[in-house]
Design a protein around this motif. Sequence first.
Motif, PDB file in Angstrom:
ATOM      1  N   ILE A 119      26.387 -20.955 -27.476  1.00  0.00           N
ATOM      2  CA  ILE A 119      26.624 -22.229 -26.798  1.00  0.00           C
ATOM      3  C   ILE A 119      27.101 -23.275 -27.803  1.00  0.00           C
ATOM      4  N   LYS A 147      29.101 -18.520 -20.406  1.00  0.00           N
ATOM      5  CA  LYS A 147      28.481 -19.831 -20.610  1.00  0.00           C
ATOM      6  C   LYS A 147      27.773 -20.293 -19.350  1.00  0.00           C
ATOM      7  N   TRP A 148      28.406 -20.094 -18.203  1.00  0.00           N
ATOM      8  CA  TRP A 148      27.792 -20.515 -16.939  1.00  0.00           C
ATOM      9  C   TRP A 148      26.458 -19.809 -16.733  1.00  0.00           C
ATOM     10  N   LEU A 151      23.726 -21.292 -19.004  1.00  0.00           N
ATOM     11  CA  LEU A 151      23.312 -22.627 -18.560  1.00  0.00           C
ATOM     12  C   LEU A 151      22.546 -22.552 -17.245  1.00  0.00           C
ATOM     13  N   ASN A 152      22.945 -21.643 -16.374  1.00  0.00           N
ATOM     14  CA  ASN A 152      22.246 -21.462 -15.103  1.00  0.00           C
ATOM     15  C   ASN A 152      20.832 -20.928 -15.332  1.00  0.00           C
ATOM     16  N   GLU A 156      20.384 -25.765 -18.190  1.00  0.00           N
ATOM     17  CA  GLU A 156      21.060 -26.619 -19.178  1.00  0.00           C
ATOM     18  C   GLU A 156      20.077 -27.384 -20.053  1.00  0.00           C
ATOM     19  N   ASP A 157      18.855 -26.917 -20.093  1.00  0.00           N
ATOM     20  CA  ASP A 157      17.812 -27.551 -20.901  1.00  0.00           C
ATOM     21  C   ASP A 157      17.928 -27.039 -22.335  1.00  0.00           C
ATOM     22  N   GLN A 158      18.213 -27.940 -23.274  1.00  0.00           N
ATOM     23  CA  GLN A 158      18.435 -27.534 -24.661  1.00  0.00           C
ATOM     24  C   GLN A 158      17.202 -26.861 -25.258  1.00  0.00           C
TER      25      GLN A 158
END
Length: 240
Positions: A119, A147-148, A151-152, A156-158
Amino acid sequence: MDIYEPSQNPKGALIDIHGGGWFRGDKSKENDLASVLAENGFLVFVPNYRIAPEFLYPAPVEDMETVLSWVKYSDYKFDKNNIGFIGSSAGGNLAIEMGLKTGLPIASWSGMIDIGNWIQNHQDVVPSKGEAQDGGIQSGPNDALYKWAILNYTGEDQDLIKKASLLERVTKKAGPMFLANSLNEFCPVDPVFQLAQNLADLKIASVTQIIPGTKHAKGYLNNAIDYTLFFFEDCFKKNK
């Protein structure tokens, strides 16, 4: 959970984890692989698990821990020292998770290994689910979907992205691993070598198989199955 029983005394038990980018898939998709594993003498457990976005990381990992506990204490007759995990794509990721946590042998075919670093190094990629191809018919890299899916899976929480990253969590607790990947497929090949090196640095054995072409996960089942069977048979022999 579906259960595939061999016709002979089991060589051991394998928990077969389906793929699907952590957002789709079902245990029924594993009928092909699970049948082959059972035909070769393994007792095979194929569970469903919670998927994103309704359930984020680490929900599927927790589900695999529950499955492992159930298998260990089940009434099925096999050497309870001989348990391993096998999975493809997101299932390969979850198999590696369990290998890191439990020290059990695992096989990962096209595991989604690199998360946080990937990422960070692909900030320009626009995530897109698009027309997500299924499993082995994928015809090469698809950075937008990769990538999707990450993140899914993490919302999208770092913090979750960091926690879900595998390469940074290799410790002496990890078990031996069989790692397969195609040269030019959906999952990048470089993380396979990085993971193998991280394991080697801690004196943990691994086997890598790099397959030509673009096939993903069970798309190269016929190429990887013999080496995978030998890997588990060898690991289980050492437990006797």
